[in-house]
Design an enzyme around this catalytic site. Structure first.
Site, mmCIF file in Angstrom:
data_model
loop_
_atom_site.group_PDB
_atom_site.id
_atom_site.type_symbol
_atom_site.label_atom_id
_atom_site.label_comp_id
_atom_site.label_asym_id
_atom_site.label_seq_id
_atom_site.Cartn_x
_atom_site.Cartn_y
_atom_site.Cartn_z
ATOM 1 N N ASN A 9 26.959 10.778 85.927
ATOM 2 C CA ASN A 9 26.720 11.964 84.944
ATOM 3 C C ASN A 9 27.103 13.116 85.743
ATOM 4 O OD1 ASN A 9 25.845 13.887 83.192
ATOM 5 N ND2 ASN A 9 23.949 13.246 83.108
ATOM 6 N N LYS A 11 27.124 16.233 84.667
ATOM 7 C CA LYS A 11 26.695 17.188 84.341
ATOM 8 C C LYS A 11 27.684 18.292 84.515
ATOM 9 C CE LYS A 11 22.335 15.254 85.614
ATOM 10 N NZ LYS A 11 20.800 15.529 86.090
ATOM 11 N N HIS A 95 19.697 12.813 76.863
ATOM 12 C CA HIS A 95 19.671 13.020 78.343
ATOM 13 C C HIS A 95 18.233 14.148 78.166
ATOM 14 C CE1 HIS A 95 19.755 14.697 82.557
ATOM 15 N NE2 HIS A 95 20.270 13.415 82.651
ATOM 16 N N GLU A 97 17.730 16.682 80.014
ATOM 17 C CA GLU A 97 18.140 18.025 80.154
ATOM 18 C C GLU A 97 18.525 18.686 78.690
ATOM 19 O OE1 GLU A 97 21.135 17.660 83.139
ATOM 20 O OE2 GLU A 97 19.246 17.135 84.609
ATOM 21 N N GLU A 167 15.068 6.981 82.281
ATOM 22 C CA GLU A 167 15.284 8.235 83.222
ATOM 23 C C GLU A 167 13.722 9.167 83.395
ATOM 24 O OE1 GLU A 167 19.454 8.965 84.148
ATOM 25 O OE2 GLU A 167 18.816 10.358 82.490
ATOM 26 N N GLY A 173 17.194 14.562 89.863
ATOM 27 C CA GLY A 173 17.636 15.636 90.534
ATOM 28 C C GLY A 173 16.566 15.904 91.777
ATOM 29 N N SER A 212 17.715 9.930 90.850
ATOM 30 C CA SER A 212 17.734 10.002 92.163
ATOM 31 C C SER A 212 18.291 8.640 92.722
ATOM 32 C CB SER A 212 16.537 10.482 92.677
ATOM 33 O OG SER A 212 16.184 11.785 92.577
HETATM 34 P P1 PGA Z 1 20.195 12.385 89.637
HETATM 35 O O1 PGA Z 1 20.464 12.495 87.987
HETATM 36 O O2 PGA Z 1 20.868 11.091 89.819
HETATM 37 O O3 PGA Z 1 20.826 13.545 90.146
HETATM 38 O O4 PGA Z 1 18.550 12.442 89.413
HETATM 39 C C1 PGA Z 1 20.152 11.438 87.016
HETATM 40 C C2 PGA Z 1 20.495 11.822 85.591
HETATM 41 O O5 PGA Z 1 20.123 12.996 85.238
HETATM 42 O O6 PGA Z 1 21.263 11.246 84.945
#
Ligand code: PGA
Length: 252
Positions: A9, A11, A95, A97, A167, A173, A212
């Site tokens: 992803n 983003k 997601h 976010e 997740e 992140g 992560s």
């Molecule tokens: P990250 O994000 O690997 O940077 O923690 C995962 C995601 O949001 O799908």
């Protein structure tokens, strides 16, 4: 046997120049047999990615989509039909976010899931609890609630057509990865919930972990019996690292 999926992803990262460099790096990777691979770039770059990745084992997905497949007066939105037309096979829905920063409710996520399926896209349903919810012992309830709207509408078969991504919000992140055991607990809980409704189909649903994931923790996570790959954010912006994560999925 569930075929693992390793998805990136991206983003809201990238420029034409950096996307081209990343794509060049990706096509040079050695990709494992038996692992499905997908990247979800910003929508602007989907066309570029589809073109450059032709003939490679990587497919392309969207990061979100509109709640309807039909064309309409929805300024700024991209329909799942348009994603499909552009060459996508997958789309992320729900997601964290999107849920927290853009106020997407479970009902909206369900509409997106439905619209994606209607267009022949595989939706990747993202679920997961916040730190406060985990601290309050609500992880199982939150994840069950996020799954329930989809189960009510489509049953376990709907999830088998897509993918579930667990997740935990506190791991996204942040560099804080759920331990393999913590992640496995939730994945097993999700599968048990699905198995109560339809055991045979529950065994076919792919449940990937995100939060992560890096090359150095991927193999331990992917070795867990109910973890069927990963949804990778930050580490998917580096071709070598993403390749190494995919190869870890190929070893387990
Ligand atoms: P990250 O994000 O690997 O940077 O923690 C995962 C995601 O949001 O799908």
């Amino acid at each position: 046997m569930r075929r693992p999926l390793v998805a990136g992803n991206w983003k809201m990262h990238g420029s034409r120049q950096s996307v081209d460099a990343l794509l060049n790096g990706l096509v040079e990777q050695e990709w494992p047999e038996g692992v499905e691979l997908m990247i979800a770039p910003p929508a602007l770059y989907i066309d570029r990615c589809v073109g450059r990745l032709q003939g490679s084992p990587l497919s392309v997905g969207g990061q979100t989509c509109a709640t309807q497949a039909e064309p309409g007066a929805l300024t700024g939105e991209i329909s799942p039909a348009q994603l499909r037309d552009a060459g996508c096979g997958y789309v992320l829905v729900g997601h964290s976010e999107r849920r927290t920063l853009f106020g997407e409710s479970d009902a909206v996520v369900c509409k997106k899931f439905a619209a994606a399926l209607a267009c022949g896209l595989r939706p990747v349903l993202c679920v997961g609890e916040s730190q406060a919810e985990r601290d309050a012992g609500q992880t199982a309830d939150v994840v069950a609630r996020q799954l329930q709207v989809i189960l009510d509408a489509f049953g376990v078969g709907g999830l088998a057509e897509g993918v579930v991504a667990y997740e935990p919000v506190w791991a996204i992140g942040t560099g804080l990865t759920a331990s393999p055991e913590q992640a496995q607990d939730v994945h097993a809980m999700i599968r048990a919930r699905l198995a109560m409704l339809d055991d045979a189909q529950a065994q076919d649903v792919r449940i990937v972990y995100g939060g992560s994931v890096k090359a150095d923790n991927a193999e331990a996570l992917f070795s867990m019996p109910d973890i069927d790959g990963g949804l990778i954010g930050g580490a998917s912006l580096n071709a070598e690292e993403f390749g190494a994560i995919a190869r870890a999925a190929g070893r387990v």
